[in-house]
Write a protein that holds these residues in place. Structure first.
Motif, PDB file in Angstrom:
ATOM      1  N   THR A   1       1.081  -1.109  -0.306  1.00 27.99           N
ATOM      2  CA  THR A   1       0.181   0.000  -0.170  1.00 27.99           C
ATOM      3  C   THR A   1       0.885   1.148  -0.224  1.00 27.99           C
ATOM      4  OG1 THR A   1      -1.434  -1.399   1.372  1.00 27.99           O
ATOM      5  CG2 THR A   1      -2.058   1.239   1.055  1.00 27.99           C
ATOM      6  N   PRO A   2       0.638   2.234  -0.679  1.00 29.08           N
ATOM      7  CA  PRO A   2       1.406   3.161  -1.091  1.00 29.08           C
ATOM      8  C   PRO A   2       1.597   4.187   0.128  1.00 29.08           C
ATOM      9  CG  PRO A   2      -0.092   2.971  -3.038  1.00 29.08           C
ATOM     10  CD  PRO A   2      -0.075   2.083  -2.174  1.00 29.08           C
ATOM     11  N   ASN A   3       2.488   4.906   1.163  1.00 30.10           N
ATOM     12  CA  ASN A   3       2.619   5.734   1.859  1.00 30.10           C
ATOM     13  C   ASN A   3       1.827   4.579   2.894  1.00 30.10           C
ATOM     14  OD1 ASN A   3       3.737   7.651   0.252  1.00 30.10           O
ATOM     15  ND2 ASN A   3       2.256   7.664  -0.569  1.00 30.10           N
ATOM     16  N   GLY A   4       2.173   3.473   2.643  1.00 32.43           N
ATOM     17  CA  GLY A   4       1.711   3.051   4.346  1.00 32.43           C
ATOM     18  C   GLY A   4       2.769   2.683   5.280  1.00 32.43           C
ATOM     19  N   GLY A   5       3.586   3.125   4.943  1.00 31.66           N
ATOM     20  CA  GLY A   5       5.379   2.625   5.574  1.00 31.66           C
ATOM     21  C   GLY A   5       5.868   0.778   5.778  1.00 31.66           C
ATOM     22  N   ASP A   6       5.311   0.013   5.152  1.00 30.22           N
ATOM     23  CA  ASP A   6       5.858  -1.211   4.647  1.00 30.22           C
ATOM     24  C   ASP A   6       6.549  -0.983   3.175  1.00 30.22           C
ATOM     25  OD1 ASP A   6       6.480  -3.709   4.373  1.00 30.22           O
ATOM     26  OD2 ASP A   6       4.412  -4.617   4.141  1.00 30.22           O
ATOM     27  N   TYR A   7       7.592  -1.782   3.161  1.00 31.63           N
ATOM     28  CA  TYR A   7       7.616  -1.319   2.041  1.00 31.63           C
ATOM     29  C   TYR A   7       8.762  -2.581   1.264  1.00 31.63           C
ATOM     30  CZ  TYR A   7       6.408   3.570   2.295  1.00 31.63           C
ATOM     31  OH  TYR A   7       5.813   4.207   3.233  1.00 31.63           O
ATOM     32  N   VAL A   8       8.790  -2.906   0.072  1.00 34.32           N
ATOM     33  CA  VAL A   8       9.725  -4.592  -0.383  1.00 34.32           C
ATOM     34  C   VAL A   8      10.986  -3.323  -0.133  1.00 34.32           C
ATOM     35  CG1 VAL A   8      10.129  -5.836  -1.743  1.00 34.32           C
ATOM     36  CG2 VAL A   8       8.005  -4.636  -1.906  1.00 34.32           C
ATOM     37  N   PRO A   9      12.348  -4.579   1.038  1.00 33.45           N
ATOM     38  CA  PRO A   9      13.506  -4.384   1.436  1.00 33.45           C
ATOM     39  C   PRO A   9      14.151  -4.054  -0.449  1.00 33.45           C
ATOM     40  CG  PRO A   9      12.973  -5.815   2.824  1.00 33.45           C
ATOM     41  CD  PRO A   9      11.511  -5.114   1.264  1.00 33.45           C
ATOM     42  N   PRO A  10      14.851  -2.968  -0.367  1.00 32.57           N
ATOM     43  CA  PRO A  10      16.058  -3.008  -1.927  1.00 32.57           C
ATOM     44  C   PRO A  10      16.676  -4.147  -1.358  1.00 32.57           C
ATOM     45  CG  PRO A  10      16.396  -0.501   0.458  1.00 32.57           C
ATOM     46  CD  PRO A  10      15.113  -2.041   0.253  1.00 32.57           C
ATOM     47  N   LYS A  11      17.085  -5.029  -1.355  1.00 37.67           N
ATOM     48  CA  LYS A  11      17.894  -5.983  -1.655  1.00 37.67           C
ATOM     49  C   LYS A  11      16.291  -6.934  -1.984  1.00 37.67           C
ATOM     50  CE  LYS A  11      21.646  -5.817   1.203  1.00 37.67           C
ATOM     51  NZ  LYS A  11      22.930  -6.881   2.062  1.00 37.67           N
ATOM     52  N   ALA A  12      15.787  -7.435  -1.631  1.00 38.32           N
ATOM     53  CA  ALA A  12      15.099  -8.002  -2.089  1.00 38.32           C
ATOM     54  C   ALA A  12      14.345  -7.858  -3.424  1.00 38.32           C
ATOM     55  CB  ALA A  12      13.775  -8.503  -1.209  1.00 38.32           C
ATOM     56  N   LEU A  13      14.148  -6.639  -3.068  1.00 37.69           N
ATOM     57  CA  LEU A  13      13.327  -5.582  -4.616  1.00 37.69           C
ATOM     58  C   LEU A  13      14.189  -6.126  -5.713  1.00 37.69           C
ATOM     59  CD1 LEU A  13      10.984  -3.482  -5.217  1.00 37.69           C
ATOM     60  CD2 LEU A  13      12.740  -2.273  -5.573  1.00 37.69           C
ATOM     61  N   HIS A  14      15.607  -5.968  -5.640  1.00 40.70           N
ATOM     62  CA  HIS A  14      16.674  -6.298  -6.486  1.00 40.70           C
ATOM     63  C   HIS A  14      16.211  -7.784  -6.795  1.00 40.70           C
ATOM     64  CE1 HIS A  14      21.302  -6.595  -8.134  1.00 40.70           C
ATOM     65  NE2 HIS A  14      20.342  -6.224  -8.821  1.00 40.70           N
ATOM     66  N   THR A  15      16.531  -8.567  -6.029  1.00 38.40           N
ATOM     67  CA  THR A  15      16.257 -10.025  -6.380  1.00 38.40           C
ATOM     68  C   THR A  15      15.059 -10.525  -7.036  1.00 38.40           C
ATOM     69  OG1 THR A  15      17.629 -11.023  -4.167  1.00 38.40           O
ATOM     70  CG2 THR A  15      16.385 -12.045  -5.136  1.00 38.40           C
ATOM     71  N   ILE A  16      14.111 -10.035  -6.716  1.00 34.21           N
ATOM     72  CA  ILE A  16      12.512 -10.545  -7.151  1.00 34.21           C
ATOM     73  C   ILE A  16      12.402  -9.470  -8.545  1.00 34.21           C
ATOM     74  CG2 ILE A  16      10.423  -9.585  -7.595  1.00 34.21           C
ATOM     75  CD1 ILE A  16      10.353  -8.821  -4.931  1.00 34.21           C
ATOM     76  N   GLU A  17      13.607  -8.519  -8.653  1.00 32.11           N
ATOM     77  CA  GLU A  17      13.585  -8.427 -10.629  1.00 32.11           C
ATOM     78  C   GLU A  17      14.099  -9.903 -10.939  1.00 32.11           C
ATOM     79  OE1 GLU A  17      15.514  -4.811 -13.033  1.00 32.11           O
ATOM     80  OE2 GLU A  17      16.635  -5.191 -10.936  1.00 32.11           O
ATOM     81  N   HIS A  18      15.226  -9.540 -10.757  1.00 26.48           N
ATOM     82  CA  HIS A  18      16.016 -10.747 -11.579  1.00 26.48           C
ATOM     83  C   HIS A  18      15.703 -11.875 -11.945  1.00 26.48           C
ATOM     84  CE1 HIS A  18      20.743  -9.623 -11.638  1.00 26.48           C
ATOM     85  NE2 HIS A  18      19.772  -8.674 -11.017  1.00 26.48           N
TER      86      HIS A  18
END
Length: 147
Positions: A37-54
């Motif tokens: 949820t936007p601006n909900g305070g819970d975001y995909v952590p950068p390292k996980a985001l990068h891995t999901i992309e791959h």
């Protein structure tokens, strides 16, 4: 004054998790994969985001609709991803994403994650990516495809 791009015209105060067709331009459909949820305070952590992309980019580009996949990449706000496709219906995209994120939740390796293959090879989190993929697979299971 520059025109606002379509993603900035969405009311992020009311935007919820899910899958949305954002725009169609010159035959290219842009899908908004909203994992958080936007601006909900819970975001995909950068390292996980990068891995999901791959992981998900590899699954999509090797899947049954690989010829229709133009781009898969993260949102800067870390609430999800964009998927650009051609000649696929919402129902087809939903099915393909359900397949990819279910497989992503079970991934045992990170494709393209060596120093030679990746520009930031030290920034990956497979366990975090699996957790986020599983959570989004659950969200996708609730999305309705209009026939």
């Amino acid at each position: 004054m520059m025109e606002k791009i379509p993603s900035f015209c969405k009311d992020h105060d009311n935007l919820q998790t899910g899958l949305y067709l954002s725009t169609v331009q010159q035959g290219v459909s842009t899908f908004d994969l909203r994992m958080k949820t936007p601006n909900g305070g819970d975001y995909v952590p950068p390292k996980a985001l990068h891995t999901i992309e791959h992981i998900i980019a590899t699954l999509l580009r090797n899947g049954p609709h690989k010829e229709n996949i133009i781009y898969f990449g993260p949102m800067g706000c870390r609430t999800g991803f964009y998927l650009l496709t051609v000649a696929l219906s919402f129902k087809q995209v939903l099915g393909e994403l359900r397949r990819a994120f279910s497989l992503g939740a079970q991934a045992e390796e990170i494709p393209g994650s060596s120093k030679k293959e990746c520009g930031n090879y030290l920034e990956h989190d497979l366990d975090g990516a699996r957790k986020e993929c599983a959570a989004y697979a659950a969200i996708l299971s609730e999305v309705k495809a209009d026939d």
